[in-house]
Design a protein around this motif. Structure first.
Motif, PDB file in Angstrom:
ATOM      1  N   ARG A 299      15.352   2.323  -4.642  1.00  0.00           N
ATOM      2  CA  ARG A 299      16.699   1.074  -5.096  1.00  0.00           C
ATOM      3  C   ARG A 299      16.966   2.111  -6.194  1.00  0.00           C
ATOM      4  N   LEU A 300      16.916   2.951  -6.732  1.00  0.00           N
ATOM      5  CA  LEU A 300      17.310   3.305  -8.142  1.00  0.00           C
ATOM      6  C   LEU A 300      19.234   3.924  -7.309  1.00  0.00           C
ATOM      7  N   THR A 301      19.212   3.765  -6.093  1.00  0.00           N
ATOM      8  CA  THR A 301      20.184   4.337  -5.896  1.00  0.00           C
ATOM      9  C   THR A 301      21.678   3.037  -6.113  1.00  0.00           C
ATOM     10  N   VAL A 302      20.813   2.366  -5.449  1.00  0.00           N
ATOM     11  CA  VAL A 302      21.395   0.360  -5.853  1.00  0.00           C
ATOM     12  C   VAL A 302      22.216  -0.530  -6.955  1.00  0.00           C
ATOM     13  N   THR A 303      20.827   0.581  -7.710  1.00  0.00           N
ATOM     14  CA  THR A 303      21.260  -0.203  -9.331  1.00  0.00           C
ATOM     15  C   THR A 303      21.780   1.299 -10.085  1.00  0.00           C
ATOM     16  N   MET A 304      22.280   1.658  -9.756  1.00  0.00           N
ATOM     17  CA  MET A 304      22.572   3.242 -10.215  1.00  0.00           C
ATOM     18  C   MET A 304      24.368   2.351  -9.873  1.00  0.00           C
ATOM     19  N   SER A 305      24.734   2.335  -8.510  1.00  0.00           N
ATOM     20  CA  SER A 305      25.831   2.268  -8.292  1.00  0.00           C
ATOM     21  C   SER A 305      26.592   0.598  -8.287  1.00  0.00           C
ATOM     22  N   LEU A 306      25.569   0.043  -8.648  1.00  0.00           N
ATOM     23  CA  LEU A 306      25.969  -1.683  -9.355  1.00  0.00           C
ATOM     24  C   LEU A 306      26.316  -1.165 -10.942  1.00  0.00           C
ATOM     25  N   ALA A 307      25.502  -0.592 -11.700  1.00  0.00           N
ATOM     26  CA  ALA A 307      25.641   0.059 -13.337  1.00  0.00           C
ATOM     27  C   ALA A 307      26.819   0.605 -13.462  1.00  0.00           C
ATOM     28  N   VAL A 308      27.539   1.942 -12.529  1.00  0.00           N
ATOM     29  CA  VAL A 308      28.337   2.821 -13.158  1.00  0.00           C
ATOM     30  C   VAL A 308      29.443   2.593 -13.078  1.00  0.00           C
ATOM     31  N   GLY A 309      29.472   1.392 -11.675  1.00  0.00           N
ATOM     32  CA  GLY A 309      30.761   0.328 -11.245  1.00  0.00           C
ATOM     33  C   GLY A 309      31.689   0.199 -12.146  1.00  0.00           C
TER      34      GLY A 309
ATOM     35  N   GLN B 152       0.651  -1.089   0.104  1.00  0.00           N
ATOM     36  CA  GLN B 152      -0.024  -0.059  -0.063  1.00  0.00           C
ATOM     37  C   GLN B 152       0.854   1.964   0.394  1.00  0.00           C
ATOM     38  N   ASN B 153       1.917   1.238  -0.037  1.00  0.00           N
ATOM     39  CA  ASN B 153       2.585   2.005  -0.664  1.00  0.00           C
ATOM     40  C   ASN B 153       2.995   2.674  -1.852  1.00  0.00           C
ATOM     41  N   PRO B 154       3.157   4.455  -1.665  1.00  0.00           N
ATOM     42  CA  PRO B 154       3.101   4.680  -3.570  1.00  0.00           C
ATOM     43  C   PRO B 154       4.491   4.110  -4.109  1.00  0.00           C
ATOM     44  N   VAL B 155       4.233   3.697  -5.304  1.00  0.00           N
ATOM     45  CA  VAL B 155       5.207   3.234  -6.227  1.00  0.00           C
ATOM     46  C   VAL B 155       6.403   4.394  -6.288  1.00  0.00           C
ATOM     47  N   TRP B 156       6.185   5.113  -6.887  1.00  0.00           N
ATOM     48  CA  TRP B 156       7.160   6.238  -7.171  1.00  0.00           C
ATOM     49  C   TRP B 156       8.508   6.086  -6.106  1.00  0.00           C
ATOM     50  N   PRO B 157       7.930   6.078  -4.543  1.00  0.00           N
ATOM     51  CA  PRO B 157       9.499   6.500  -3.454  1.00  0.00           C
ATOM     52  C   PRO B 157      10.495   5.665  -3.997  1.00  0.00           C
ATOM     53  N   ASP B 158       9.493   4.167  -3.738  1.00  0.00           N
ATOM     54  CA  ASP B 158      10.301   2.488  -3.939  1.00  0.00           C
ATOM     55  C   ASP B 158      11.048   2.554  -4.806  1.00  0.00           C
ATOM     56  N   LEU B 159      10.500   2.644  -5.743  1.00  0.00           N
ATOM     57  CA  LEU B 159      11.672   2.391  -6.859  1.00  0.00           C
ATOM     58  C   LEU B 159      13.269   3.869  -6.512  1.00  0.00           C
ATOM     59  N   THR B 160      12.603   5.457  -6.374  1.00  0.00           N
ATOM     60  CA  THR B 160      13.825   5.975  -6.207  1.00  0.00           C
ATOM     61  C   THR B 160      14.950   5.977  -4.883  1.00  0.00           C
TER      62      THR B 160
ATOM     63  N   LYS C 272       3.957  -2.051  -8.854  1.00  0.00           N
ATOM     64  CA  LYS C 272       5.470  -1.493  -9.665  1.00  0.00           C
ATOM     65  C   LYS C 272       5.578  -2.443 -10.938  1.00  0.00           C
ATOM     66  N   VAL C 273       5.293  -3.683 -11.042  1.00  0.00           N
ATOM     67  CA  VAL C 273       5.477  -3.910 -12.942  1.00  0.00           C
ATOM     68  C   VAL C 273       5.600  -2.628 -13.902  1.00  0.00           C
ATOM     69  N   LEU C 274       4.175  -1.942 -13.738  1.00  0.00           N
ATOM     70  CA  LEU C 274       4.306  -0.588 -14.645  1.00  0.00           C
ATOM     71  C   LEU C 274       4.792   0.483 -14.163  1.00  0.00           C
ATOM     72  N   GLY C 275       5.630   0.687 -13.076  1.00  0.00           N
ATOM     73  CA  GLY C 275       6.704   1.384 -13.028  1.00  0.00           C
ATOM     74  C   GLY C 275       7.600   1.260 -12.949  1.00  0.00           C
ATOM     75  N   VAL C 276       8.612   0.082 -12.949  1.00  0.00           N
ATOM     76  CA  VAL C 276       9.809  -0.322 -13.025  1.00  0.00           C
ATOM     77  C   VAL C 276       9.946  -0.271 -14.908  1.00  0.00           C
TER      78      VAL C 276
ATOM     79  N   GLY D 175      17.676  -3.360  -5.468  1.00  0.00           N
ATOM     80  CA  GLY D 175      17.987  -2.910  -6.332  1.00  0.00           C
ATOM     81  C   GLY D 175      16.551  -2.911  -7.427  1.00  0.00           C
ATOM     82  N   ILE D 176      16.181  -1.480  -8.823  1.00  0.00           N
ATOM     83  CA  ILE D 176      15.336  -1.823  -8.777  1.00  0.00           C
ATOM     84  C   ILE D 176      15.107  -3.632  -9.683  1.00  0.00           C
ATOM     85  N   GLY D 177      16.048  -4.429 -10.305  1.00  0.00           N
ATOM     86  CA  GLY D 177      16.163  -5.406 -10.634  1.00  0.00           C
ATOM     87  C   GLY D 177      15.130  -6.760  -9.998  1.00  0.00           C
ATOM     88  N   LYS D 178      15.566  -5.988  -8.733  1.00  0.00           N
ATOM     89  CA  LYS D 178      14.781  -7.164  -7.954  1.00  0.00           C
ATOM     90  C   LYS D 178      13.734  -7.118  -6.946  1.00  0.00           C
ATOM     91  N   TYR D 179      13.395  -5.806  -7.155  1.00  0.00           N
ATOM     92  CA  TYR D 179      12.660  -4.832  -6.862  1.00  0.00           C
ATOM     93  C   TYR D 179      10.954  -5.933  -7.838  1.00  0.00           C
TER      94      TYR D 179
END
Length: 351
Positions: A130-140, A120-128, A318-322, A302-306
Motif C-alpha cells: 500500500r505504500l506505493t499508493v500513498t507515495m503516488s498520492l503524496a508526491v503528486g 493472519q498475514n504479516p503486516v510489513w508486506p501489506d504495508l509495502t 496493523k495499527v502498531l505497524g502504521v 493506501g496506508i491511510g485507508k489501511y
C-alpha cells in the motif's frame, strides 16, 4: 589582513559531523517513538488493570476458555517483564522473529510487526503493497500544492492590494477552511459522476502498468490535496515575501541594477523559503505516513485507508505497524529539511 578576517567556508569535517549528529538524533528519536508506541499498546493496558489473559484474548478471541488464554499469554511472553517484551519487539523489527503457532514455527523476516489478527498475514508486506499508493498520492499532491501555493504567494506579494491579491487570498482562506472530506466528495460528485472528467473513487492503476491511467486515476485527489494545502503555502509565502522585499539587501540589489527577476527569486523568495520548507517537510512526512481522510474519501488502497480499517477491526499489529511507519516518515522528512536548510540559506552553512 587589512579590513578584517574573511569568513571561511565550513570545513568538510564540520559538515560530516553535523550529518552524523543529525542521523544519530534521528535514530534515537525513532527508538523513543518505538518505546512510546509499545508502551501505549502494551504497558498502558497493564496499568489500567488488564491481565495477561485479557491481552491474549485479542489473539485467540474472547470466547476462548481460561486454559487457552493462559497458554497464548505464556506463548506470547505477556508474563515477562515489560522491558523483556520491548526487547523482543525491537529485536523483531531489526532482526525478525519466530512465532510458535503450536505444531510449527512461523518465521517473520525483518522488519517484523507481527501478523494481522484478521487475515493472519504479516503486516510489513501489506504495508509495502500500500505504500506505493500513498507515495503516488503524496508526491503528486505535494508537487502541485508547493508550486501552486508558492507561485500564488509570490504574485500576491508583488501585486499587493490588487484584485488578484484579494481574489487569491480569498480562495486561500476558503481552501484552509474547507475540510478534505467535503471538497473530496464534492469534487467526486461534480467531476467524476456528473461530468465524467475524472476517474471515480476507488480507481488506482500502478504506474508500472500504465503511467497515463495512473495519473488519470489520481489527478482528482492531487488537485483536492493541492487546493487544501496550497492555500496555507500561498498565505505563508505572501507574508514572507512582503517582509523580505522591504529588507536592505533587496534594495541594495535593485540599486546595483540587477534584473527584477533575480531580485525577486534569488534575494526575496530564497530568503522567504525557510519557513515554507519547514512546513513542507512536516506536511509531506505526515502525508507519506498515511493520508487518512483523502484515501478514505477516494477509497484509495493506501496506508491511510489501511489504518482506518485496522482501527475499525481492532487489529493491533496493523495499527502498531502504521504508527511506526508514519513516525519514520515524519522523522525522515524533518531530517531532510534540516539538511536542505544549508542549501537554501547560506547563514546556516556559516553557523
Amino acid at each position: 589582513m587589512a579590513g578584517g578576517a574573511t569568513r571561511r567556508p565550513p570545513r568538510p569535517n564540520n559538515v560530516v559531523r553535523y550529518l552524523i549528529r543529525r542521523l544519530l538524533a534521528a535514530v534515537l528519536l525513532l527508538i523513543v517513538v518505538s518505546m512510546v508506541t509499545f508502551a501505549i499498546f502494551f504497558l498502558v493496558p497493564r496499568l489500567a488493570g488488564a491481565t495477561p489473559e485479557d491481552m491474549a484474548s485479542r489473539y485467540v478471541g474472547k470466547t476462548a476458555n481460561a486454559a487457552a488464554l493462559h497458554q497464548m499469554a505464556e506463548k506470547l511472553g505477556f508474563y515477562d517483564p515489560i522491558y523483556v517484551q520491548y526487547a523482543r519487539f525491537a529485536k523483531g523489527i531489526v532482526f525478525g522473529a519466530d512465532f510458535n503457532t503450536g505444531p510449527t514455527t512461523v518465521s517473520c523476516p525483518a522488519p517484523c510487526f507481527g501478523y494481522s489478527f484478521i487475515t493472519q498475514n504479516p503486516v510489513w508486506p501489506d504495508l509495502t503493497d500500500r505504500l506505493t499508493v500513498t507515495m503516488s498520492l503524496a508526491v503528486g499532491g505535494a508537487a502541485l500544492w508547493l508550486l501552486g501555493g508558492v507561485a500564488t504567494g509570490v504574485l500576491s506579494a508583488l501585486r499587493r492590494g490588487s484584485v488578484f491579491d484579494r481574489a487569491a487570498m480569498g480562495v486561500a482562506l476558503a481552501g484552509v477552511s474547507l475540510p478534505i472530506f467535503f471538497t473530496g466528495l464534492l469534487s467526486l460528485s461534480i467531476f467524476s459522476y456528473t461530468l465524467h472528467w475524472a476517474a471515480p473513487g476507488g480507481s488506482y492503476t500502478p504506474i508500472t502498468e500504465d503511467p497515463g491511467q495512473w495519473a488519470y486515476d489520481l489527478i482528482l485527489p492531487w488537485i483536492t490535496l493541492a487546493f487544501l494545502n496550497a492555500a496555507g503555502y500561498a498565505r505563508l509565502t505572501r507574508a514572507g515575501m512582503l517582509e523580505t522585499m522591504s529588507e536592505d539587501f533587496v534594495r541594495t540589489g535593485r540599486a546595483k541594477g540587477l534584473p527584477e527577476r533575480t531580485v525577486v527569486l534569488k534575494y526575496g523568495l530564497r530568503s522567504a523559503l525557510t519557513p515554507i520548507l519547514t512546513i513542507f517537510g512536516l506536511d509531506l512526512g505526515i502525508l507519506l505516513g498515511g493520508a487518512v481522510l483523502t484515501e478514505s474519501t477516494y477509497s484509495l488502497p493506501g496506508i491511510g485507508k489501511y489504518a482506518v480499517d485496522a482501527i475499525v477491526q481492532n487489529d493491533l499489529p496493523k495499527v502498531l505497524g502504521v504508527t511506526l511507519v508514519g513516525a519514520f516518515f515524519i522523522i525522515f522528512a524533518n531530517l531532510v529539511v534540516d539538511l536542505l536548510y544549508a542549501v537554501i540559506d547560506p547563514r546556516v552553512r556559516l553557523a
